[in-house]
Design a protein around this motif. Structure first.
Motif, PDB file in Angstrom:
ATOM      1  N   TRP A   1     -12.521  41.823   7.960  1.00  0.00           N
ATOM      2  CA  TRP A   1     -11.087  41.509   7.800  1.00  0.00           C
ATOM      3  C   TRP A   1     -10.902  40.700   6.519  1.00  0.00           C
ATOM      4  CZ3 TRP A   1      -7.118  43.109  11.056  1.00  0.00           C
ATOM      5  CH2 TRP A   1      -7.521  43.745  12.245  1.00  0.00           C
ATOM      6  N   HIS A   2      -9.849  40.998   5.795  1.00  0.00           N
ATOM      7  CA  HIS A   2      -9.609  40.286   4.547  1.00  0.00           C
ATOM      8  C   HIS A   2      -8.118  40.250   4.220  1.00  0.00           C
ATOM      9  CE1 HIS A   2     -10.204  44.534   3.522  1.00  0.00           C
ATOM     10  NE2 HIS A   2      -9.477  44.334   2.430  1.00  0.00           N
ATOM     11  N   ALA A   3      -7.781  39.518   3.181  1.00  0.00           N
ATOM     12  CA  ALA A   3      -6.387  39.392   2.741  1.00  0.00           C
ATOM     13  C   ALA A   3      -6.383  38.876   1.307  1.00  0.00           C
ATOM     14  CB  ALA A   3      -5.615  38.434   3.646  1.00  0.00           C
ATOM     15  N   GLY A   4      -5.291  39.086   0.647  1.00  0.00           N
ATOM     16  CA  GLY A   4      -5.153  38.564  -0.710  1.00  0.00           C
ATOM     17  C   GLY A   4      -3.747  38.029  -0.897  1.00  0.00           C
ATOM     18  N   THR A   5      -3.639  37.010  -1.720  1.00  0.00           N
ATOM     19  CA  THR A   5      -2.303  36.499  -2.003  1.00  0.00           C
ATOM     20  C   THR A   5      -2.219  36.042  -3.452  1.00  0.00           C
ATOM     21  OG1 THR A   5      -0.562  34.996  -1.251  1.00  0.00           O
ATOM     22  CG2 THR A   5      -2.797  34.145  -1.201  1.00  0.00           C
ATOM     23  N   ASN A   6      -1.033  36.132  -3.972  1.00  0.00           N
ATOM     24  CA  ASN A   6      -0.789  35.713  -5.354  1.00  0.00           C
ATOM     25  C   ASN A   6       0.488  34.880  -5.387  1.00  0.00           C
ATOM     26  OD1 ASN A   6      -0.317  35.381  -8.045  1.00  0.00           O
ATOM     27  ND2 ASN A   6      -0.406  37.557  -8.584  1.00  0.00           N
ATOM     28  N   CYS A   7       0.318  33.582  -5.404  1.00  0.00           N
ATOM     29  CA  CYS A   7       1.511  32.714  -5.505  1.00  0.00           C
ATOM     30  C   CYS A   7       1.571  32.093  -6.889  1.00  0.00           C
ATOM     31  CB  CYS A   7       1.549  31.674  -4.398  1.00  0.00           C
ATOM     32  SG  CYS A   7      -0.004  30.910  -3.984  1.00  0.00           S
ATOM     33  N   GLY A   8       0.992  32.791  -7.855  1.00  0.00           N
ATOM     34  CA  GLY A   8       1.021  32.338  -9.237  1.00  0.00           C
ATOM     35  C   GLY A   8       2.091  33.050 -10.028  1.00  0.00           C
ATOM     36  N   SER A   9       1.850  33.178 -11.324  1.00  0.00           N
ATOM     37  CA  SER A   9       2.881  33.747 -12.193  1.00  0.00           C
ATOM     38  C   SER A   9       2.392  34.971 -12.960  1.00  0.00           C
ATOM     39  CB  SER A   9       3.375  32.680 -13.174  1.00  0.00           C
ATOM     40  OG  SER A   9       2.308  32.195 -13.942  1.00  0.00           O
ATOM     41  N   GLU A  10       1.156  35.404 -12.672  1.00  0.00           N
ATOM     42  CA  GLU A  10       0.643  36.583 -13.379  1.00  0.00           C
ATOM     43  C   GLU A  10       0.028  37.557 -12.382  1.00  0.00           C
ATOM     44  OE1 GLU A  10      -1.593  35.816 -17.076  1.00  0.00           O
ATOM     45  OE2 GLU A  10      -1.210  33.710 -16.671  1.00  0.00           O
ATOM     46  N   PRO A  11       0.063  38.852 -12.689  1.00  0.00           N
ATOM     47  CA  PRO A  11      -0.561  39.824 -11.785  1.00  0.00           C
ATOM     48  C   PRO A  11      -2.053  39.529 -11.606  1.00  0.00           C
ATOM     49  CG  PRO A  11       0.748  40.952 -13.435  1.00  0.00           C
ATOM     50  CD  PRO A  11       0.672  39.515 -13.849  1.00  0.00           C
ATOM     51  N   TRP A  12      -2.589  39.995 -10.517  1.00  0.00           N
ATOM     52  CA  TRP A  12      -3.983  39.698 -10.185  1.00  0.00           C
ATOM     53  C   TRP A  12      -4.689  41.014  -9.862  1.00  0.00           C
ATOM     54  CZ3 TRP A  12      -5.830  38.708  -4.734  1.00  0.00           C
ATOM     55  CH2 TRP A  12      -7.150  38.258  -4.723  1.00  0.00           C
ATOM     56  N   TYR A  13      -5.837  41.222 -10.449  1.00  0.00           N
ATOM     57  CA  TYR A  13      -6.601  42.451 -10.261  1.00  0.00           C
ATOM     58  C   TYR A  13      -7.973  42.137  -9.678  1.00  0.00           C
ATOM     59  CZ  TYR A  13      -3.073  44.342 -13.406  1.00  0.00           C
ATOM     60  OH  TYR A  13      -1.878  44.714 -13.970  1.00  0.00           O
ATOM     61  N   LEU A  14      -8.367  42.931  -8.697  1.00  0.00           N
ATOM     62  CA  LEU A  14      -9.679  42.775  -8.081  1.00  0.00           C
ATOM     63  C   LEU A  14     -10.293  44.178  -7.992  1.00  0.00           C
ATOM     64  CD1 LEU A  14     -11.329  40.444  -6.738  1.00  0.00           C
ATOM     65  CD2 LEU A  14     -10.286  41.093  -4.573  1.00  0.00           C
TER      66      LEU A  14
END
Lengths: 82, 180
Positions: A60-73
């Motif tokens: 199980w996993h999750a990702g979040t982006n509460c910043g100001s730039e896109p995020w790539y994984l």
């Protein structure tokens, strides 16, 4: 990306080649607000190019982006050669 | 700088959270818009706008519940908290709730009285993880991500204006007590 595990359409076929292993690579430089959660572990400020091997590809996993730039994984799922 | 100062699990936080859950929040943040003439606000609002964030009332995901002592939960909770950590005086306190799927994007808390506050020395701030640790409950302040924090764990900020953010990619609401 809320709490989930990745359902793969071709899983049965892939498993014929052997056990599946999953990896994630932090492609980008660490940035504020870019968070990846895998089971009970959190990855924040991970170095660019760090790679993690998952205990189980269906974790199980999750990702979040509460910043100001896109995020790539970058993710990879497959059967190791060895 | 943000430092761990101790645990106050002796306070019945589950009961405090139940009080919040059983009431309507005082309001849903953010309470300001870019048009408000408050020093510092434009910087935060511009970052959000450029990043494409939208508030809940615009169909977006930015929003958090605000619960106020003496209204949605007992004022005595704050007295207990201040006594436990020997906090002599404070200006304001609140509990924030982030529901699953929602965000408080990168920001610092711009206060209505920012112009007056800017004339004073930096004020310390405290935050306390009042809920039990749950999957997806993320709180970031400065360069630290707080995750799986024990219920009652409390941190002191050397400046209330530190940049921070919160997110909830789990399945249950996240509650944090804030005080400065």
């Amino acid at each position: 990306m809320p709490y989930h595990w990745d359902v793969e359409d071709n899983e049965k076929e892939w498993l014929k080649d052997g056990p599946l292993v999953r990896y994630a690579c932090f492609m980008d430089k660490p940035k504020f607000g870019h968070v990846f959660i895998l089971e009970d572990e959190i990855f924040y400020n991970a170095k660019q190019h760090d790679i993690i091997e998952w205990n189980f590809y269906k974790d199980w996993h999750a990702g979040t982006n509460c910043g100001s730039e896109p995020w790539y994984l970058f993710h990879m799922l497959g059967t190791p050669n060895d | 700088m943000i430092e761990y100062i101790g645990n106050c699990a002796n306070i019945d936080w589950n009961s405090v959270i139940a009080d919040c859950v059983n009431s309507e929040p005082e309001y849903i943040g953010p309470s300001h818009s870019k048009l408000d003439d408050i020093p510092g606000l434009d910087e935060v609002a511009t970052i959000w706008e450029n990043a494409g964030y939208k508030n809940l009332d615009q169909g977006g995901t930015v929003g958090w519940g605000m619960y106020i002592p003496g209204k949605q939960f007992d004022q005595d909770v704050i007295t207990q908290f201040c006594t436990h950590f020997e906090i002599i005086n404070y200006r304001t306190a609140w509990i924030s709730e982030i529901k699953p799927g929602n965000f408080a994007p990168v920001h610092w808390d711009v206060n209505d009285n920012e112009e007056e506050l800017a004339k004073l020395p930096p004020m310390v701030r405290y935050h306390c993880h009042i809920g039990k640790p749950k999957f997806g409950h993320v709180f970031i302040a400065e360069d630290t991500c707080f995750y799986n924090q024990e219920q009652g764990n409390t941190f002191k900020w050397d400046d209330r204006r530190h940049w921070h953010a919160g997110s909830n990619c789990g399945l249950e609401s996240k509650f944090i007590l804030n005080l400065w």
